[in-house]
Write a protein that holds these residues in place. Structure first.
Motif, mmCIF file in Angstrom:
data_model
loop_
_atom_site.group_PDB
_atom_site.id
_atom_site.type_symbol
_atom_site.label_atom_id
_atom_site.label_comp_id
_atom_site.label_asym_id
_atom_site.label_seq_id
_atom_site.Cartn_x
_atom_site.Cartn_y
_atom_site.Cartn_z
ATOM 1 N N GLN A 134 0.831 -1.196 0.000
ATOM 2 C CA GLN A 134 0.000 0.000 0.000
ATOM 3 C C GLN A 134 0.874 1.258 0.000
ATOM 4 O O GLN A 134 0.565 2.243 -0.681
ATOM 5 N N LEU A 135 1.960 1.217 0.735
ATOM 6 C CA LEU A 135 2.907 2.328 0.755
ATOM 7 C C LEU A 135 3.441 2.591 -0.650
ATOM 8 O O LEU A 135 3.544 3.741 -1.084
ATOM 9 N N GLN A 136 3.749 1.534 -1.377
ATOM 10 C CA GLN A 136 4.234 1.670 -2.756
ATOM 11 C C GLN A 136 3.179 2.316 -3.648
ATOM 12 O O GLN A 136 3.485 3.195 -4.451
ATOM 13 N N VAL A 137 1.927 1.912 -3.486
ATOM 14 C CA VAL A 137 0.841 2.489 -4.277
ATOM 15 C C VAL A 137 0.681 3.980 -3.955
ATOM 16 O O VAL A 137 0.532 4.808 -4.862
ATOM 17 N N VAL A 138 0.723 4.332 -2.673
ATOM 18 C CA VAL A 138 0.606 5.737 -2.282
ATOM 19 C C VAL A 138 1.767 6.537 -2.881
ATOM 20 O O VAL A 138 1.566 7.612 -3.458
ATOM 21 N N GLY A 139 2.977 6.016 -2.754
ATOM 22 C CA GLY A 139 4.147 6.696 -3.306
ATOM 23 C C GLY A 139 4.052 6.881 -4.806
ATOM 24 O O GLY A 139 4.331 7.968 -5.346
#
Length: 152
Positions: A134-139
């Motif tokens: 999810q962090l990767q998607v937000v980034g």
């Protein structure tokens, strides 16, 4: 060109409001924790960008673009940092009209002292709040927004 607004649907509105509240709360939390250690988030970001630049120096305009601040705001923040002895202003060697902001040894030391506080704050308030995917998607999403707005 039409004057009719493309209103947000319920899901878009919810996502947008979550973004606004979270981004403001995150900025306030990160700023507050750094202020407890003698610098603001804006000051930390400038010192950090300078520490990563060749020769620990950047043109003021390039620095403003990197930290997404107006040139006048960078100038005011640089003045505060200069008063503390953390940066110096020097004429640009490649263009005598340009001004570079240079990180001093004292500024680098201040950055090193604040970095663990900042990194732990970022981890606690942002990174560790979601799974890595999810962090990767937000980034990726925020990178895309920035690029669409002309950022690099």
């Amino acid at each position: 060109m039409t004057n009719e607004a493309r209103w947000l649907d319920e899901g878009e509105q919810i996502a947008w409001r979550h973004y606004l509240r979270a981004s403001r709360a995150l900025s306030l939390a990160l700023d507050r924790e750094l202020l407890d250690h003698g610098m603001s988030l804006a000051e930390y970001e400038i010192l950090s960008m300078l520490s990563e630049a060749d020769g620990r120096r950047l043109r003021m305009g390039a620095l403003a673009d990197l930290v997404v601040q107006s040139r006048s705001r960078i100038t005011h923040t640089a003045t505060r940092l200069q008063r503390r002895g953390w940066v110096e202003r020097e004429s640009c060697s490649s263009d005598s009209r340009g001004v570079e902001l240079v990180l001093t040894d004292g500024g680098y030391e201040a950055l090193l002292q604040a970095a663990p506080v900042h990194v732990e704050s970022v981890r606690r308030h942002f990174v560790d709040t979601m799974p890595r995917e999810q962090l990767q998607v937000v980034g990726d999403g925020m990178r895309r927004v920035h690029e669409e707005m002309g950022g690099r």
